[in-house]
Design a protein around this motif. Structure first.
Motif, PDB file in Angstrom:
ATOM      1  N   ARG A 239       0.795  -1.211   0.000  1.00  0.00           N
ATOM      2  CA  ARG A 239       0.000   0.000   0.000  1.00  0.00           C
ATOM      3  C   ARG A 239       0.833   1.270   0.000  1.00  0.00           C
ATOM      4  NH1 ARG A 239      -4.710   2.875   1.554  1.00  0.00           N
ATOM      5  NH2 ARG A 239      -4.176   4.859   0.583  1.00  0.00           N
ATOM      6  N   ILE A 240       1.803   1.343   0.892  1.00  0.00           N
ATOM      7  CA  ILE A 240       2.412   2.651   1.083  1.00  0.00           C
ATOM      8  C   ILE A 240       3.797   2.751   0.462  1.00  0.00           C
ATOM      9  CG2 ILE A 240       1.067   3.242   3.107  1.00  0.00           C
ATOM     10  CD1 ILE A 240       3.597   2.534   4.756  1.00  0.00           C
ATOM     11  N   HIS A 241       4.084   1.891  -0.476  1.00  0.00           N
ATOM     12  CA  HIS A 241       5.376   2.031  -1.127  1.00  0.00           C
ATOM     13  C   HIS A 241       5.491   3.370  -1.854  1.00  0.00           C
ATOM     14  CE1 HIS A 241       7.608  -1.599  -0.361  1.00  0.00           C
ATOM     15  NE2 HIS A 241       6.446  -2.217  -0.303  1.00  0.00           N
ATOM     16  N   GLY A 242       4.365   3.880  -2.357  1.00  0.00           N
ATOM     17  CA  GLY A 242       4.374   5.169  -3.029  1.00  0.00           C
ATOM     18  C   GLY A 242       4.827   6.267  -2.087  1.00  0.00           C
ATOM     19  N   LEU A 243       4.293   6.238  -0.877  1.00  0.00           N
ATOM     20  CA  LEU A 243       4.665   7.235   0.113  1.00  0.00           C
ATOM     21  C   LEU A 243       6.134   7.106   0.495  1.00  0.00           C
ATOM     22  CD1 LEU A 243       3.390   9.497   1.721  1.00  0.00           C
ATOM     23  CD2 LEU A 243       2.911   7.847   3.539  1.00  0.00           C
ATOM     24  N   ARG A 244       6.602   5.855   0.621  1.00  0.00           N
ATOM     25  CA  ARG A 244       8.018   5.632   0.948  1.00  0.00           C
ATOM     26  C   ARG A 244       8.911   6.201  -0.146  1.00  0.00           C
ATOM     27  NH1 ARG A 244       7.521  -0.556   2.405  1.00  0.00           N
ATOM     28  NH2 ARG A 244       6.521  -0.413   4.416  1.00  0.00           N
ATOM     29  N   LEU A 245       8.541   5.922  -1.389  1.00  0.00           N
ATOM     30  CA  LEU A 245       9.335   6.441  -2.504  1.00  0.00           C
ATOM     31  C   LEU A 245       9.372   7.962  -2.459  1.00  0.00           C
ATOM     32  CD1 LEU A 245       8.150   4.310  -5.580  1.00  0.00           C
ATOM     33  CD2 LEU A 245      10.277   4.076  -4.299  1.00  0.00           C
ATOM     34  N   MET A 246       8.195   8.566  -2.269  1.00  0.00           N
ATOM     35  CA  MET A 246       8.108  10.024  -2.292  1.00  0.00           C
ATOM     36  C   MET A 246       8.904  10.635  -1.139  1.00  0.00           C
ATOM     37  SD  MET A 246       4.073  10.162  -3.243  1.00  0.00           S
ATOM     38  CE  MET A 246       3.803  11.903  -3.478  1.00  0.00           C
ATOM     39  N   ARG A 247       8.827  10.018   0.034  1.00  0.00           N
ATOM     40  CA  ARG A 247       9.541  10.577   1.188  1.00  0.00           C
ATOM     41  C   ARG A 247      11.051  10.518   0.994  1.00  0.00           C
ATOM     42  NH1 ARG A 247       5.445   8.577   5.790  1.00  0.00           N
ATOM     43  NH2 ARG A 247       4.301  10.526   6.005  1.00  0.00           N
ATOM     44  N   GLN A 248      11.500   9.508   0.244  1.00  0.00           N
ATOM     45  CA  GLN A 248      12.943   9.405   0.023  1.00  0.00           C
ATOM     46  C   GLN A 248      13.425  10.361  -1.061  1.00  0.00           C
ATOM     47  OE1 GLN A 248      14.928   5.532   0.191  1.00  0.00           O
ATOM     48  NE2 GLN A 248      12.930   4.643   0.556  1.00  0.00           N
ATOM     49  N   LEU A 249      12.536  10.734  -1.966  1.00  0.00           N
ATOM     50  CA  LEU A 249      12.966  11.535  -3.116  1.00  0.00           C
ATOM     51  C   LEU A 249      12.688  13.028  -2.953  1.00  0.00           C
ATOM     52  CD1 LEU A 249      11.813   9.097  -5.925  1.00  0.00           C
ATOM     53  CD2 LEU A 249      14.168   9.729  -5.392  1.00  0.00           C
ATOM     54  N   ALA A 250      11.647  13.374  -2.216  1.00  0.00           N
ATOM     55  CA  ALA A 250      11.288  14.784  -2.071  1.00  0.00           C
ATOM     56  C   ALA A 250      11.989  15.389  -0.857  1.00  0.00           C
ATOM     57  CB  ALA A 250       9.779  14.929  -1.934  1.00  0.00           C
ATOM     58  N   ARG A 251      12.247  16.686  -0.928  1.00  0.00           N
ATOM     59  CA  ARG A 251      12.853  17.406   0.206  1.00  0.00           C
ATOM     60  C   ARG A 251      11.845  17.495   1.354  1.00  0.00           C
ATOM     61  NH1 ARG A 251      12.538  22.942   1.497  1.00  0.00           N
ATOM     62  NH2 ARG A 251      14.363  23.795   2.576  1.00  0.00           N
ATOM     63  N   ASP A 252      10.595  17.770   1.006  1.00  0.00           N
ATOM     64  CA  ASP A 252       9.523  17.772   1.991  1.00  0.00           C
ATOM     65  C   ASP A 252       8.220  17.357   1.326  1.00  0.00           C
ATOM     66  OD1 ASP A 252       8.160  20.471   1.168  1.00  0.00           O
ATOM     67  OD2 ASP A 252      10.294  20.919   1.431  1.00  0.00           O
ATOM     68  N   LEU A 253       7.328  16.829   2.136  1.00  0.00           N
ATOM     69  CA  LEU A 253       6.094  16.270   1.608  1.00  0.00           C
ATOM     70  C   LEU A 253       5.003  16.434   2.660  1.00  0.00           C
ATOM     71  CD1 LEU A 253       4.997  14.308  -0.718  1.00  0.00           C
ATOM     72  CD2 LEU A 253       5.511  12.477   0.884  1.00  0.00           C
ATOM     73  N   THR A 254       3.950  17.133   2.311  1.00  0.00           N
ATOM     74  CA  THR A 254       2.850  17.302   3.265  1.00  0.00           C
ATOM     75  C   THR A 254       1.519  17.114   2.539  1.00  0.00           C
ATOM     76  OG1 THR A 254       2.805  19.689   2.870  1.00  0.00           O
ATOM     77  CG2 THR A 254       4.064  18.917   4.782  1.00  0.00           C
ATOM     78  N   PHE A 255       0.514  16.740   3.295  1.00  0.00           N
ATOM     79  CA  PHE A 255      -0.830  16.612   2.725  1.00  0.00           C
ATOM     80  C   PHE A 255      -1.753  17.514   3.514  1.00  0.00           C
ATOM     81  CE2 PHE A 255      -5.038  14.523   2.565  1.00  0.00           C
ATOM     82  CZ  PHE A 255      -5.257  14.644   1.194  1.00  0.00           C
ATOM     83  N   ASP A 256      -2.483  18.361   2.800  1.00  0.00           N
ATOM     84  CA  ASP A 256      -3.427  19.269   3.447  1.00  0.00           C
ATOM     85  C   ASP A 256      -4.842  18.767   3.148  1.00  0.00           C
ATOM     86  OD1 ASP A 256      -5.102  21.267   4.266  1.00  0.00           O
ATOM     87  OD2 ASP A 256      -3.844  22.903   3.514  1.00  0.00           O
ATOM     88  N   PRO A 257      -5.457  18.068   4.110  1.00  0.00           N
ATOM     89  CA  PRO A 257      -6.777  17.486   3.841  1.00  0.00           C
ATOM     90  C   PRO A 257      -7.869  18.528   3.632  1.00  0.00           C
ATOM     91  CG  PRO A 257      -6.182  17.198   6.144  1.00  0.00           C
ATOM     92  CD  PRO A 257      -4.987  17.777   5.462  1.00  0.00           C
ATOM     93  N   THR A 258      -7.656  19.742   4.135  1.00  0.00           N
ATOM     94  CA  THR A 258      -8.711  20.755   4.000  1.00  0.00           C
ATOM     95  C   THR A 258      -8.885  21.195   2.551  1.00  0.00           C
ATOM     96  OG1 THR A 258      -7.140  22.534   4.469  1.00  0.00           O
ATOM     97  CG2 THR A 258      -8.353  21.628   6.349  1.00  0.00           C
TER      98      THR A 258
END
Lengths: 145, 103
Positions: free
Chosen positions: A112-131
Motif C-alpha cells: 500500500r504505502i510504497h508510493g509514500l516511501r518512494l516520495m519521502r525518500q525523493l522529495a525534500r519535503d512532503l505534506t498533505f493538506d486534507p482541507t
C-alpha cells in the motif's frame, strides 16, 4: 497550472507533460525525483481521491476503475497541478476533487504505502493538506552541469 | 499500461514486462499469478525488466505479490535486466533485500 482529467492520468503519462513545462536546465537526479513523485501523487489523486478507490477494491482494481470512470460524477473530476520555482526550491502542489475524507497512511501496510516511501525518500519535503485535498512536495533544484 | 508476456523455458517461468508497469496493470498481472500456480515442473521464475521503462508503487506491490506466490510454489524468483529509472526505483525501494536482482 495544469488541469488533467482522471482518465488522462490513468491512461497516459501526465507526469512527463508537467516535466516538459519545467525549466529544462534541471539535472537528472532532480528530474528523476520529480517524475517519480509526480506520478505517485497524480495516481493517488486520481485513484484514491477522485475515484475514491479503497483497499477493498485492490483485488479487482482495473475493473473498479473502469466502472467509476464511467460514473458521470466520479469520472469528471479533474486533478490540478501547480508549480513554483523559487530560491532553488521547486514546489509542486497536486490537488484532487474527491469528496471522501482522505489522509496520508501512517501504518506499515504491505502493498500500500510504497508510493509514500518512494516520495519521502525523493522529495525534500512532503505534506498533505486534507482541507484543500492537496499534496505539497518540495524538491531541491539542481542545475545540470 | 504494461505489456505482460509469460513463457516457459527449461523449467523456468519467464515473465517479460515492457512499457509502464503501474497499478492499472493489477488485473492483468493477477492472471499471471493464477497461471503461475499451474506451472507444474517449474523450479524458477524470472521477471525480465529489460524493456520496462517505468514502474510505480503499484507495480512494486505486484512484484511483492509475485514474490509471495513464488514462495508458496517453492519457485526461485529473480528480477533480471533492470536498468535506468526502473533500477533506481528498485534500489530506493530496497528490493535487492527482498529479491535476487540480476543485471
Amino acid at each position: 497550472m495544469f488541469a488533467f482529467s482522471t482518465h488522462a492520468i490513468l491512461g497516459g503519462d501526465c507526469a512527463t507533460q508537467v516535466l516538459s513545462a519545467l525549466p529544462q536546465t534541471m539535472d537528472q537526479d532532480t528530474r528523476f525525483a520529480v517524475r517519480v513523485c509526480l506520478h505517485e501523487a497524480l495516481y493517488n489523486a486520481a485513484l484514491h481521491g477522485n475515484l475514491e478507490i479503497d483497499d477493498i477494491h485492490r483485488s479487482c482494481i482495473t475493473k473498479e476503475v473502469e466502472s467509476r470512470l464511467n460514473n458521470p460524477t466520479l469520472g469528471s473530476r479533474p486533478v490540478y497541478v501547480t508549480w513554483e520555482l523559487m530560491d532553488q526550491i521547486l514546489k509542486i502542489v497536486v490537488k484532487d476533487f474527491g469528496e471522501k475524507p482522505v489522509s496520508l497512511p501512517t501504518e506499515d501496510i504491505p502493498h500500500r504505502i510504497h508510493g509514500l516511501r518512494l516520495m519521502r525518500q525523493l522529495a525534500r519535503d512532503l505534506t498533505f493538506d486534507p482541507t484543500i485535498r492537496a499534496i505539497k512536495m518540495g524538491f531541491c533544484w539542481k542545475e545540470a552541469p | 499500461m504494461s505489456k505482460v508476456e509469460i513463457t516457459t523455458q527449461n523449467n523456468t517461468k519467464k515473465i517479460t514486462l515492457s512499457g509502464h508497469f503501474t497499478a492499472m496493470d493489477h488485473d492483468q498481472f493477477r492472471a499471471i499469478l493464477d497461471d503461475l500456480q499451474s506451472g507444474e515442473g517449474c523450479t524458477a521464475c524470472a521477471v525480465d525488466l529489460e524493456h520496462l521503462e517505468f514502474i510505480d508503487s503499484g507495480g512494486l506491490g505486484m512484484l511483492l505479490l509475485l514474490r509471495d506466490a513464488c514462495i508458496k510454489q517453492k519457485l526461485a524468483l529473480s528480477l533480471t535486466n533492470a536498468k535506468g529509472d526502473v533500477l533506481r526505483i528498485l534500489d530506493i525501494a530496497k528490493f535487492d533485500q527482498l529479491f535476487k536482482v540480476v543485471g
